[in-house]
Write a protein that holds these residues in place. Structure first.
Motif, PDB file in Angstrom:
ATOM      1  N   VAL A  34      51.660  43.837  39.375  1.00  7.32           N
ATOM      2  CA  VAL A  34      50.807  42.608  39.610  1.00  7.32           C
ATOM      3  C   VAL A  34      50.681  41.840  38.475  1.00  7.32           C
ATOM      4  CG1 VAL A  34      48.542  41.735  40.683  1.00  7.32           C
ATOM      5  CG2 VAL A  34      50.003  43.815  41.938  1.00  7.32           C
ATOM      6  N   LEU A  35      50.133  42.629  37.417  1.00  2.00           N
ATOM      7  CA  LEU A  35      49.836  41.591  36.036  1.00  2.00           C
ATOM      8  C   LEU A  35      51.049  41.110  35.477  1.00  2.00           C
ATOM      9  CD1 LEU A  35      47.879  40.792  33.951  1.00  2.00           C
ATOM     10  CD2 LEU A  35      48.139  42.933  32.776  1.00  2.00           C
ATOM     11  N   LYS A  36      52.050  41.938  35.546  1.00  2.00           N
ATOM     12  CA  LYS A  36      53.381  41.583  34.850  1.00  2.00           C
ATOM     13  C   LYS A  36      53.928  40.452  35.493  1.00  2.00           C
ATOM     14  CE  LYS A  36      57.167  43.996  35.500  1.00  2.00           C
ATOM     15  NZ  LYS A  36      58.336  43.412  36.115  1.00  2.00           N
ATOM     16  N   ASN A  37      53.834  40.403  36.939  1.00  2.00           N
ATOM     17  CA  ASN A  37      54.474  39.330  37.493  1.00  2.00           C
ATOM     18  C   ASN A  37      53.636  38.093  37.818  1.00  2.00           C
ATOM     19  OD1 ASN A  37      56.825  40.825  38.190  1.00  2.00           O
ATOM     20  ND2 ASN A  37      56.016  41.917  39.754  1.00  2.00           N
ATOM     21  N   GLY A  38      52.478  38.043  37.067  1.00  2.00           N
ATOM     22  CA  GLY A  38      51.723  36.995  37.224  1.00  2.00           C
ATOM     23  C   GLY A  38      50.840  36.724  38.390  1.00  2.00           C
ATOM     24  N   ARG A  39      50.679  37.738  39.206  1.00  2.00           N
ATOM     25  CA  ARG A  39      49.970  37.695  40.487  1.00  2.00           C
ATOM     26  C   ARG A  39      48.653  37.910  40.481  1.00  2.00           C
ATOM     27  NH1 ARG A  39      54.524  40.285  42.169  1.00  2.00           N
ATOM     28  NH2 ARG A  39      52.967  42.087  43.105  1.00  2.00           N
ATOM     29  N   ALA A  40      47.930  38.418  39.126  1.00  2.00           N
ATOM     30  CA  ALA A  40      46.717  39.030  39.048  1.00  2.00           C
ATOM     31  C   ALA A  40      45.493  37.824  38.846  1.00  2.00           C
ATOM     32  CB  ALA A  40      46.503  39.802  38.019  1.00  2.00           C
ATOM     33  N   LYS A  41      44.465  38.043  39.469  1.00  2.00           N
ATOM     34  CA  LYS A  41      43.621  36.837  39.422  1.00  2.00           C
ATOM     35  C   LYS A  41      42.782  37.339  38.239  1.00  2.00           C
ATOM     36  CE  LYS A  41      44.410  35.267  43.426  1.00  2.00           C
ATOM     37  NZ  LYS A  41      45.420  34.063  43.413  1.00  2.00           N
ATOM     38  N   ALA A  42      42.590  38.494  37.763  1.00  2.00           N
ATOM     39  CA  ALA A  42      42.068  38.663  36.427  1.00  2.00           C
ATOM     40  C   ALA A  42      42.568  40.019  35.741  1.00  2.00           C
ATOM     41  CB  ALA A  42      40.594  39.055  37.012  1.00  2.00           C
ATOM     42  N   VAL A  43      42.076  40.205  34.569  1.00  2.00           N
ATOM     43  CA  VAL A  43      42.464  41.406  33.706  1.00  2.00           C
ATOM     44  C   VAL A  43      41.290  41.859  32.929  1.00  2.00           C
ATOM     45  CG1 VAL A  43      43.309  40.041  31.760  1.00  2.00           C
ATOM     46  CG2 VAL A  43      44.001  42.293  32.108  1.00  2.00           C
ATOM     47  N   ARG A  44      40.986  42.970  33.009  1.00  2.00           N
ATOM     48  CA  ARG A  44      39.799  43.642  32.340  1.00  2.00           C
ATOM     49  C   ARG A  44      40.141  43.739  30.972  1.00  2.00           C
ATOM     50  NH1 ARG A  44      36.710  47.943  35.790  1.00  2.00           N
ATOM     51  NH2 ARG A  44      37.388  47.303  37.638  1.00  2.00           N
ATOM     52  N   PHE A  45      39.091  43.367  29.951  1.00  2.00           N
ATOM     53  CA  PHE A  45      39.230  43.400  28.746  1.00  2.00           C
ATOM     54  C   PHE A  45      39.752  44.815  28.231  1.00  2.00           C
ATOM     55  CE2 PHE A  45      36.575  39.734  28.330  1.00  2.00           C
ATOM     56  CZ  PHE A  45      37.491  38.843  27.580  1.00  2.00           C
ATOM     57  N   THR A  46      39.476  45.907  28.858  1.00  4.91           N
ATOM     58  CA  THR A  46      39.666  47.363  28.542  1.00  4.91           C
ATOM     59  C   THR A  46      41.242  47.413  28.573  1.00  4.91           C
ATOM     60  OG1 THR A  46      38.982  48.096  30.565  1.00  4.91           O
ATOM     61  CG2 THR A  46      37.410  48.142  28.812  1.00  4.91           C
ATOM     62  N   THR A  47      41.865  46.880  29.902  1.00  2.00           N
ATOM     63  CA  THR A  47      43.119  46.707  30.087  1.00  2.00           C
ATOM     64  C   THR A  47      44.019  45.881  28.946  1.00  2.00           C
ATOM     65  OG1 THR A  47      42.793  46.960  32.439  1.00  2.00           O
ATOM     66  CG2 THR A  47      45.052  46.370  31.898  1.00  2.00           C
ATOM     67  N   LEU A  48      43.471  44.861  28.578  1.00  2.00           N
ATOM     68  CA  LEU A  48      44.038  44.109  27.806  1.00  2.00           C
ATOM     69  C   LEU A  48      44.108  44.640  26.267  1.00  2.00           C
ATOM     70  CD1 LEU A  48      45.533  41.324  26.883  1.00  2.00           C
ATOM     71  CD2 LEU A  48      43.183  40.513  26.570  1.00  2.00           C
ATOM     72  N   ASP A  49      43.130  45.335  25.945  1.00  2.00           N
ATOM     73  CA  ASP A  49      42.893  46.306  24.722  1.00  2.00           C
ATOM     74  C   ASP A  49      43.896  47.193  24.827  1.00  2.00           C
ATOM     75  OD1 ASP A  49      41.438  46.882  22.339  1.00  2.00           O
ATOM     76  OD2 ASP A  49      41.031  48.909  23.629  1.00  2.00           O
ATOM     77  N   ALA A  50      44.132  48.058  25.662  1.00  2.00           N
ATOM     78  CA  ALA A  50      44.933  49.212  25.892  1.00  2.00           C
ATOM     79  C   ALA A  50      46.482  48.592  25.905  1.00  2.00           C
ATOM     80  CB  ALA A  50      45.105  49.929  26.990  1.00  2.00           C
ATOM     81  N   LEU A  51      46.722  47.426  26.468  1.00  2.00           N
ATOM     82  CA  LEU A  51      48.107  46.726  26.331  1.00  2.00           C
ATOM     83  C   LEU A  51      48.384  46.489  25.058  1.00  2.00           C
ATOM     84  CD1 LEU A  51      47.939  44.489  29.421  1.00  2.00           C
ATOM     85  CD2 LEU A  51      49.633  46.299  29.043  1.00  2.00           C
ATOM     86  N   CYS A  52      47.628  45.656  24.337  1.00  2.00           N
ATOM     87  CA  CYS A  52      47.731  45.422  22.801  1.00  2.00           C
ATOM     88  C   CYS A  52      47.781  46.646  22.085  1.00  2.00           C
ATOM     89  CB  CYS A  52      46.657  44.506  22.291  1.00  2.00           C
ATOM     90  SG  CYS A  52      46.709  42.927  23.095  1.00  2.00           S
ATOM     91  N   GLU A  53      47.149  47.623  22.138  1.00  2.00           N
ATOM     92  CA  GLU A  53      47.332  48.960  21.382  1.00  2.00           C
ATOM     93  C   GLU A  53      48.586  49.578  21.643  1.00  2.00           C
ATOM     94  OE1 GLU A  53      45.112  53.112  20.497  1.00  2.00           O
ATOM     95  OE2 GLU A  53      44.114  51.784  21.887  1.00  2.00           O
ATOM     96  N   VAL A  54      49.040  49.722  22.723  1.00  2.00           N
ATOM     97  CA  VAL A  54      50.293  50.426  22.995  1.00  2.00           C
ATOM     98  C   VAL A  54      51.410  49.718  22.594  1.00  2.00           C
ATOM     99  CG1 VAL A  54      51.697  51.400  24.909  1.00  2.00           C
ATOM    100  CG2 VAL A  54      49.645  51.895  24.948  1.00  2.00           C
ATOM    101  N   LEU A  55      51.387  48.127  22.900  1.00  2.00           N
ATOM    102  CA  LEU A  55      52.605  47.241  22.751  1.00  2.00           C
ATOM    103  C   LEU A  55      52.662  46.980  21.239  1.00  2.00           C
ATOM    104  CD1 LEU A  55      52.756  45.383  25.851  1.00  2.00           C
ATOM    105  CD2 LEU A  55      54.361  47.325  25.277  1.00  2.00           C
ATOM    106  N   ASP A  56      51.486  47.105  20.378  1.00  2.00           N
ATOM    107  CA  ASP A  56      51.360  46.650  18.947  1.00  2.00           C
ATOM    108  C   ASP A  56      51.571  45.284  19.148  1.00  2.00           C
ATOM    109  OD1 ASP A  56      50.938  46.947  16.316  1.00  2.00           O
ATOM    110  OD2 ASP A  56      52.902  47.195  15.829  1.00  2.00           O
ATOM    111  N   CYS A  57      50.461  44.486  19.822  1.00  2.00           N
ATOM    112  CA  CYS A  57      50.479  43.132  19.784  1.00  2.00           C
ATOM    113  C   CYS A  57      49.154  42.444  19.826  1.00  2.00           C
ATOM    114  CB  CYS A  57      51.426  42.327  20.967  1.00  2.00           C
ATOM    115  SG  CYS A  57      50.735  43.166  22.548  1.00  2.00           S
TER     116      CYS A  57
END
Length: 74
Positions: A34-57
């Motif tokens: 849902v997030l990847k396809n741009g259909r999310a209405k919100a994203v948690r900072f904890t999720t964004l933090d985890a994405l950045c950590e795993v993807l190194d970005c």
């Protein structure tokens, strides 16, 4: 204004799939899709933090803002 999610390109660049990334960040593959396809209405900072950590970005590598063209506002 439009917020664009560039998660798919970052995932491709890092060579990681939805299921693997979802497992690494602790969310379901369906929610990540849902997030990847741009259909999310919100994203948690904890999720964004985890994405950045795993993807190194940085967050801006995943999410960006694009202004409306003149005359496109509701």
């Amino acid at each position: 204004m439009t917020v664009v999610v560039d998660l798919e390109s970052m995932m491709t660049h890092r060579g990681i799939g939805v299921t693997q990334l979802a497992n690494l960040i602790g969310i379901t593959p369906a929610n990540l899709a849902v997030l990847k396809n741009g259909r999310a209405k919100a994203v948690r900072f904890t999720t964004l933090d985890a994405l950045c950590e795993v993807l190194d970005c940085q967050p801006g590598d995943i999410i960006r803002w694009v202004p409306d063209a003149p005359g496109e506002r509701d």
